[in-house]
Design a protein around this motif. Structure first.
Motif, PDB file in Angstrom:
ATOM      1  N   SER A 183       0.191 129.873  14.934  1.00 38.82           N
ATOM      2  CA  SER A 183      -0.362 128.510  14.857  1.00 38.82           C
ATOM      3  C   SER A 183       0.666 127.530  14.294  1.00 38.82           C
ATOM      4  N   PHE A 184       1.507 127.988  13.358  1.00 32.86           N
ATOM      5  CA  PHE A 184       2.557 127.121  12.817  1.00 32.86           C
ATOM      6  C   PHE A 184       3.523 126.708  13.929  1.00 32.86           C
ATOM      7  N   PHE A 185       3.896 127.705  14.755  1.00 37.61           N
ATOM      8  CA  PHE A 185       4.814 127.418  15.854  1.00 37.61           C
ATOM      9  C   PHE A 185       4.197 126.419  16.819  1.00 37.61           C
ATOM     10  N   THR A 186       2.946 126.616  17.190  1.00 39.84           N
ATOM     11  CA  THR A 186       2.286 125.757  18.179  1.00 39.84           C
ATOM     12  C   THR A 186       2.193 124.316  17.689  1.00 39.84           C
ATOM     13  N   VAL A 187       1.757 124.151  16.438  1.00 35.85           N
ATOM     14  CA  VAL A 187       1.620 122.795  15.884  1.00 35.85           C
ATOM     15  C   VAL A 187       2.983 122.115  15.804  1.00 35.85           C
ATOM     16  N   ASP A 188       3.989 122.867  15.352  1.00 40.25           N
ATOM     17  CA  ASP A 188       5.328 122.303  15.218  1.00 40.25           C
ATOM     18  C   ASP A 188       5.899 121.925  16.585  1.00 40.25           C
ATOM     19  N   TYR A 189       5.718 122.814  17.552  1.00 38.47           N
ATOM     20  CA  TYR A 189       6.217 122.560  18.900  1.00 38.47           C
ATOM     21  C   TYR A 189       5.571 121.300  19.488  1.00 38.47           C
ATOM     22  N   ASP A 190       4.258 121.204  19.374  1.00 37.72           N
ATOM     23  CA  ASP A 190       3.551 120.028  19.896  1.00 37.72           C
ATOM     24  C   ASP A 190       4.005 118.749  19.193  1.00 37.72           C
ATOM     25  N   LEU A 191       4.249 118.855  17.880  1.00 36.46           N
ATOM     26  CA  LEU A 191       4.699 117.703  17.109  1.00 36.46           C
ATOM     27  C   LEU A 191       6.053 117.208  17.617  1.00 36.46           C
ATOM     28  N   LEU A 192       6.997 118.138  17.815  1.00 34.30           N
ATOM     29  CA  LEU A 192       8.333 117.756  18.269  1.00 34.30           C
ATOM     30  C   LEU A 192       8.309 117.195  19.693  1.00 34.30           C
ATOM     31  N   ILE A 193       7.550 117.821  20.566  1.00 30.65           N
ATOM     32  CA  ILE A 193       7.476 117.352  21.948  1.00 30.65           C
ATOM     33  C   ILE A 193       6.863 115.952  22.006  1.00 30.65           C
ATOM     34  N   SER A 194       5.817 115.733  21.221  1.00 32.21           N
ATOM     35  CA  SER A 194       5.179 114.416  21.182  1.00 32.21           C
ATOM     36  C   SER A 194       6.149 113.361  20.657  1.00 32.21           C
ATOM     37  N   ALA A 195       6.905 113.721  19.617  1.00 31.50           N
ATOM     38  CA  ALA A 195       7.860 112.772  19.037  1.00 31.50           C
ATOM     39  C   ALA A 195       8.981 112.453  20.019  1.00 31.50           C
ATOM     40  N   LEU A 196       9.420 113.468  20.773  1.00 29.77           N
ATOM     41  CA  LEU A 196      10.514 113.255  21.722  1.00 29.77           C
ATOM     42  C   LEU A 196      10.116 112.367  22.896  1.00 29.77           C
ATOM     43  N   LYS A 197       8.843 112.275  23.185  1.00 34.17           N
ATOM     44  CA  LYS A 197       8.403 111.364  24.235  1.00 34.17           C
ATOM     45  C   LYS A 197       8.667 109.913  23.827  1.00 34.17           C
ATOM     46  N   LYS A 198       8.593 109.644  22.520  1.00 35.58           N
ATOM     47  CA  LYS A 198       8.855 108.295  22.025  1.00 35.58           C
ATOM     48  C   LYS A 198      10.311 108.116  21.586  1.00 35.58           C
ATOM     49  N   GLU A 199      10.949 109.221  21.245  1.00 32.99           N
ATOM     50  CA  GLU A 199      12.339 109.172  20.785  1.00 32.99           C
ATOM     51  C   GLU A 199      13.189 110.121  21.631  1.00 32.99           C
ATOM     52  N   PRO A 200      13.366 109.830  22.926  1.00 30.38           N
ATOM     53  CA  PRO A 200      14.022 110.772  23.832  1.00 30.38           C
ATOM     54  C   PRO A 200      15.511 110.962  23.600  1.00 30.38           C
ATOM     55  N   TYR A 201      16.096 110.194  22.684  1.00 27.53           N
ATOM     56  CA  TYR A 201      17.525 110.337  22.403  1.00 27.53           C
ATOM     57  C   TYR A 201      17.786 110.788  20.963  1.00 27.53           C
ATOM     58  N   ASP A 202      16.756 111.240  20.278  1.00 32.49           N
ATOM     59  CA  ASP A 202      16.907 111.622  18.874  1.00 32.49           C
ATOM     60  C   ASP A 202      17.477 113.035  18.784  1.00 32.49           C
ATOM     61  N   LYS A 203      18.743 113.130  18.454  1.00 30.98           N
ATOM     62  CA  LYS A 203      19.433 114.426  18.419  1.00 30.98           C
ATOM     63  C   LYS A 203      18.856 115.348  17.344  1.00 30.98           C
ATOM     64  N   ASN A 204      18.437 114.774  16.227  1.00 37.70           N
ATOM     65  CA  ASN A 204      17.854 115.598  15.161  1.00 37.70           C
ATOM     66  C   ASN A 204      16.598 116.318  15.643  1.00 37.70           C
ATOM     67  N   LEU A 205      15.770 115.624  16.420  1.00 38.18           N
ATOM     68  CA  LEU A 205      14.552 116.252  16.941  1.00 38.18           C
ATOM     69  C   LEU A 205      14.898 117.375  17.912  1.00 38.18           C
ATOM     70  N   TYR A 206      15.872 117.137  18.781  1.00 40.03           N
ATOM     71  CA  TYR A 206      16.285 118.186  19.726  1.00 40.03           C
ATOM     72  C   TYR A 206      16.843 119.404  18.993  1.00 40.03           C
ATOM     73  N   ASN A 207      17.642 119.159  17.973  1.00 38.13           N
ATOM     74  CA  ASN A 207      18.214 120.283  17.212  1.00 38.13           C
ATOM     75  C   ASN A 207      17.122 121.110  16.547  1.00 38.13           C
ATOM     76  N   GLN A 208      16.095 120.438  16.042  1.00 40.78           N
ATOM     77  CA  GLN A 208      14.999 121.172  15.425  1.00 40.78           C
ATOM     78  C   GLN A 208      14.194 121.947  16.464  1.00 40.78           C
TER      79      GLN A 208
END
Length: 818
Positions: free
Chosen positions: A620-645
């Protein structure tokens, strides 16, 4: 100019005139704003999360002032003339930023930019109507000049080793004071200490100083009282000295340009006075420049200095300048006025001295750059002047920025890539691996952010105001001209310098410019616009309603963003003091609820969830974290820190193919990130080798080809950097690492291309034969040579002597088939 009454309730001013209470509230609010704002280094453009809160507080204060202004100016909203219509037109500027949200490279930065542009529009509207009142105009102008002089004093206090004293005065209302010292009031770089004052960036401070230098000269020639003349003249030497201490070549280059243009607006007698005061200030500064510069350098390079000695030089030169100015205004100025009165009446009489000044400035530049005259300046200042040429790094780098910005505009031509786009997107378009979150040109950056549509609207708005102001200036009497010329000086000086720097990224500078534009409109050549005339009652209600609703929305939005920012800070602090997962998570949830596109909140929540997954392996930790990062990347598609995480998250789960996909899909966005390509090549090799073991030839070739494409990208990049002009630095390191060499060589080896493998591997061999990675490269290299029927006997003998067991390993590799 009329002095309109804006309301029934009013209080008496010192000269007997009455100002409405609402106007006094506006005046006091603007004064507080102008005193508070310059010391908020956080009033940058919102590209760094720690700089956010002062921006939101500024928006709240600006919105509250506008609400007061709506009450004060309600009866003035008639849309009957051009001046009123500029108050409508300014709203198009934030609207273009709202449109740019559609294609924004960063929703977070773009939203901040919308707030900032709304603040500028509000300040413009307030200035437009408030400054039509002569008394209010006089108070605001005096306050602006006073803030300018205090900023200069603050800078010199820091330069002469009294930064803690200066910081203690302002530390109670600014977060920029750290450990008792205002952060980066004095820069230290390869050129040595550079004065930056409140701006933390010397070039922007130079633009600010240039504007207030000419304001001070103008104020001397306009003042009727000796003490007014003395105050403004006293500021001349500190201003010129501060310009030199910034070591800003751009400031020194634009200073004569602005000076010559401003001369065109003056009568010949005033032109002579301006030239005279420039010479006095320049000579006075040169006499003290060396000792004051050296004292500041001693302090900021860790040596013991004597502040009293420095102030003796500064105050002494300033006092002499003030006395000379008073004498000139008392005895010389009237005679100049009378003796040149006939010349003034002649056509184009105001052109001769500016033309002569061009020649004089050219000669001075030639003398300073081509002779030993530059040695009268302190060493580092003379060196900076000596290095001014079109082939120096700063010029070449700026030209590169502008070319790269043009590439962005080509992809986002109409409505742009959104506010703050350059900071998000420049790595995809950059010509070489520089690091610059600013395009170093306000106009190019504006074009990137709002595209051709927004840029055309902005330029039409600015040029219309300049045209109408200049036209009105030429037609008006001298006393009317003088009332608003300060605003023209400030706006023109800053915008000209901003052609080659990012001064307008500082919200305080933007506030000065838009307040100045409002002042210019208040004095412009105004004409009725009958064909657009509407019923005054309807206009007032609609226009005021729009402004009220916008102000209220911005106030509540800014409050939410402040709460989100505070919640992130609280969550970050709890991470270091608490082991309770839910206690830490609560403020981060609150931050994301208040502002879902806040990168800091996402990254801190990600760190918490990743730690939970790593410790418990709970899916469940993985799923929530994954969804959080994917959602954030939709608004911040060039954020390298998010991609690295996201890559790290996949790797922790063992999903190396997903990590590879993230690396590959976004490689073009970070074309000069050596680390990104190193990871991509390594991941390509590992997955290709895994496919080889699984006997999946198609996947093996796919991954290996991907790795070689990435390797070739780096090779091509290294070759491209060799073509940069001699004076331009490449920026960040970019070269073929040993890891890249090893993995690329292995890939070619396993693709049954031993000759190509040997050629790659040979380039990565170093003299240190005891280093583990180097030994592995040598083994694969020698094995590849064996496959081709050749050898490198000297290297082979040398290596076997160090590691006799390597002979069997090399032979085994050479015999392997893939």
């Amino acid at each position: 100019m009329s002095n309109p009454v804006y309301g029934k309730k009013a209080i008496a001013s010192r000269n007997g005139q009455k100002l409405p209470i609402a106007l006094w509230l506006l005046i006091i609010g603007l004064i507080i704003f102008m005193v508070w704002a310059p010391f908020q280094a956080g009033l940058f453009n919102g590209l760094v999360s720690t700089f956010e809160k002062p921006i939101y507080w500024a928006v709240i204060l600006g919105s509250l002032l506008l609400l007061v202004g709506i009450f004060a100016f309600f009866n003035k909203f008639k849309l009957e003339d051009q001046r009123d219509w500029t108050a409508i037109a300014v709203l198009l500027l934030p609207i273009t930023y709202v449109l740019a949200l559609i294609t924004a490279a960063s929703h977070f930065y773009a939203t901040n930019a919308v707030l900032i542009q709304c603040l500028y529009a509000f300040i413009f509207i307030i200035g437009l109507y408030l400054l039509q009142n002569k008394q209010a105009n006089s108070i605001i102008e005096t306050s602006m000049i006073t803030v300018g002089y205090l900023t200069i004093l603050f800078g010199l206090l820091n330069w002469l080793g009294q930064g803690r004293l200066a910081s203690s005065i302002v530390g109670w209302f600014t977060p920029t004071v750290i450990n008792g010292q205002y952060n980066q009031a004095v820069w230290i770089d390869s050129n040595g200490p550079r004065l930056a004052s409140v701006f933390q960036y010397p070039n922007t401070y130079a633009a600010f100083l240039m504007a207030f230098f000419f304001v001070a000269i103008f104020a001397i020639t306009r003042s009727k009282k000796w003490y007014g003349q003395a105050i403004h003249a006293f500021a001349l030497v500190p201003i010129v000295l501060s310009i030199l201490l910034t070591l800003s070549r751009g400031g020194l280059m634009f200073l004569p340009v602005v000076f010559i243009v401003l001369l065109l607006f003056l009568k010949p007698a005033k032109q002579v006075l301006w030239i005279l005061y420039c010479l006095i200030a320049g000579v006075g500064t040169l006499l003290i420049a060396k000792p004051v510069t050296e004292l500041g350098q001693q302090f900021h390079l860790g040596q013991i200095g004597d502040p009293a000695k420095g102030w003796f030089y500064v105050l002494g030169a300033s006092l002499i300048t003030a006395v000379l100015a008073c004498l000139i205004q008392r005895y010389v100025a009237p005679r100049l006025e009378s003796s040149m009165s006939k010349l003034t009446e002649k056509k184009f009489s105001n052109l001769w001295l500016p033309i002569g000044s061009v020649v004089a400035v050219g000669l001075l530049i030639a003398l300073f750059l081509g002779t030993n005259l530059k040695h009268i300046l302190p060493g580092n200042i003379g060196e900076r002047l000596e290095n001014i040429n079109l082939q120096q790094h700063s010029v070449l780098e700026r030209l590169t920025f502008y070319k790269d910005a043009a590439k962005v505009v080509k992809d986002y031509p109409i409505i742009g890539a959104g506010g703050g786009a350059w900071a998000s997107i420049y790595e995809k378009y950059q010509n070489n691996p520089y690091t610059s979150r600013q395009a170093h040109s306000f106009f190019m950056q504006y074009l990137v952010e709002v595209g051709l549509l927004g840029f055309i609207i902005f330029m039409a708005f600015i040029l219309f105001i300049f045209y109408k102001y200049i036209r009105g200036y030429m037609r008006s009497e001298e006393h009317e001209r003088d009332s608003y010329f300060v605003y023209f000086i400030v706006v023109f000086s800053i915008l000209i310098h901003s052609m080659m720097d990012f001064n307008m990224s500082y919200v305080f500078i933007g506030i000065l410019v838009f307040l100045g534009l409002g002042g210019m409109v208040a004095a412009m050549d105004n004409q009725p616009v009958k064909r657009f005339a509407l019923k005054p009652g309807n206009v007032r209600v609609i226009y005021s309603g729009v402004l009220v609703v916008t102000s209220v929305v911005l106030i509540f939005t800014s409050i939410r963003y402040i709460q989100a920012n505070d919640a992130v800070i609280k969550g970050r602090e709890l991470m270091t003091t608490s082991n309770d997962f839910n206690e830490i998570k609560a403020p981060l949830d609150q931050a994301l609820d208040k502002r879902s596109d806040l990168p800091d909140a996402v990254l801190n929540m990600n760190a918490l969830l990743q730690a939970g997954y790593e410790q418990t392996q709970d899916e469940s930790f993985f799923t929530v974290d994954y969804d959080l990062l994917i959602s954030a990347l939709k608004k911040e598609p060039y954020d390298k820190n998010l991609y690295n995480q996201l890559i790290i998250l996949h790797q922790k789960k063992g999903s190396n193919n997903q990590a590879y996909e993230v690396l590959k899909d976004n490689a073009d966005r970070y074309a000069w990130d050596m680390g990104w390509y190193e990871k991509l090549i390594a991941q390509s090799f590992e997955l290709g080798y895994q496919s080889l073991g699984e006997q999946d030839a198609e996947k093996k070739v796919y991954y290996f080809k991907s790795g070689m494409d990435a390797y070739q990208h780096v090779v091509d990049g290294v070759e491209h950097l060799k073509t940069l002009p001699a004076g331009q630095f490449q920026g960040n390191p970019f070269y073929i690492t040993t890891s890249m060499t090893l993995n690329a060589g292995k890939i070619q080896f396993m693709l049954n291309n031993p000759a190509e493998a040997a050629e790659i591997l040979k380039q990565g061999i170093t003299e240190d034969l005891s280093e583990a990675t180097n030994q592995e490269i040598i083994r694969w290299y020698l094995a590849a040579l064996q496959k081709t029927g050749t050898n490198d006997q000297p290297l082979y003998d040398q290596y076997i002597q160090i590691d006799p067991t390597a002979k069997d390993a090399i032979d085994q590799l050479a015999q392997m088939t893939f």
